[in-house]
Design a protein around this motif. Structure first.
Motif, PDB file in Angstrom:
ATOM      1  N   ASN A  38      -9.701   4.549   3.817  1.00 31.29           N
ATOM      2  CA  ASN A  38     -10.275   3.712   4.855  1.00 31.29           C
ATOM      3  C   ASN A  38      -9.230   3.431   5.927  1.00 31.29           C
ATOM      4  OD1 ASN A  38     -12.538   3.348   3.157  1.00 31.29           O
ATOM      5  ND2 ASN A  38     -11.570   1.576   2.200  1.00 31.29           N
ATOM      6  N   ILE A  39      -9.726   3.199   7.145  1.00 27.80           N
ATOM      7  CA  ILE A  39      -8.891   2.714   8.234  1.00 27.80           C
ATOM      8  C   ILE A  39      -9.567   1.450   8.751  1.00 27.80           C
ATOM      9  CG2 ILE A  39      -7.904   3.183  10.499  1.00 27.80           C
ATOM     10  CD1 ILE A  39      -8.029   6.172   9.813  1.00 27.80           C
ATOM     11  N   THR A 106      -4.247   1.433   6.902  1.00 26.28           N
ATOM     12  CA  THR A 106      -4.725   2.739   6.460  1.00 26.28           C
ATOM     13  C   THR A 106      -4.458   2.860   4.966  1.00 26.28           C
ATOM     14  OG1 THR A 106      -4.184   3.689   8.617  1.00 26.28           O
ATOM     15  CG2 THR A 106      -4.547   5.236   6.804  1.00 26.28           C
ATOM     16  N   ILE A 108      -5.014   5.374   1.722  1.00 23.67           N
ATOM     17  CA  ILE A 108      -5.340   6.725   1.287  1.00 23.67           C
ATOM     18  C   ILE A 108      -5.463   6.686  -0.240  1.00 23.67           C
ATOM     19  CG2 ILE A 108      -4.638   9.141   1.225  1.00 23.67           C
ATOM     20  CD1 ILE A 108      -5.095   8.089   4.072  1.00 23.67           C
TER      21      ILE A 108
END
Length: 112
Positions: A38-39, A106, A108
Motif C-alpha cells: 500500500n501507499i 509505503t 511492501i
C-alpha cells in the motif's frame, strides 16, 4: 469519474498538496492498495500521532512537510521535511507530530 481520495493515474500531482491538515486530527488517503503493498498519504496536526504498534512488513516513511518524532524499538528520533526512514518489520514503532506534518507511507508485503 475520478475519485479525489485516490491518486490520479497517468498524470503528475503534488503529494504535499494532495492532503490537507485538519485541526486536532490525523487524515489519511490511500493512494494505491494492492496485494503486495500500500501507499498511503497522511497529515497530522501538532500533537497527533500513531500509538506504538508493530507491522509484519517493513514500512518506508518519507516526510513531505513538517517534523515528527518517530520511535522505533524504543529509540526516538526527529525526522523532518525531505527525510526518510525505514521502520523494520516486527519492531515496535510510534509517531508523534512535533508540529503539523505530512508523510507518505509505503508498505511492501514480502515473505522476508
Amino acid at each position: 469519474m475520478n475519485d479525489p481520495s485516490v491518486a490520479p493515474k497517468g498524470t503528475s500531482f503534488n503529494l504535499e498538496k494532495f492532503v490537507d491538515y485538519a485541526s486536532g486530527s490525523v487524515v489519511s488517503k490511500t493512494l494505491l492498495k494492492r496485494d503486495l503493498g500500500n501507499i498511503t498519504l497522511f497529515s497530522f496536526d501538532k500533537g497527533q500521532g500513531l500509538s506504538e504498534h508493530t507491522a509484519p512488513f517493513d514500512a518506508v516513511v518519507f516526510i513531505l512537510d513538517g517534523q515528527a518524532k518517530i520511535t522505533i524499538g524504543g529509540e526516538p528520533q526527529n525526522v523532518k521535511t525531505g527525510e526518510m526512514i525505514v521502520m523494520p518489520a516486527n519492531i515496535s514503532h510510534a509517531l508523534k507530530a512535533n508540529e503539523p506534518f505530512k508523510m507518505l507511507l509505503t508498505m511492501i508485503r514480502s515473505k522476508e
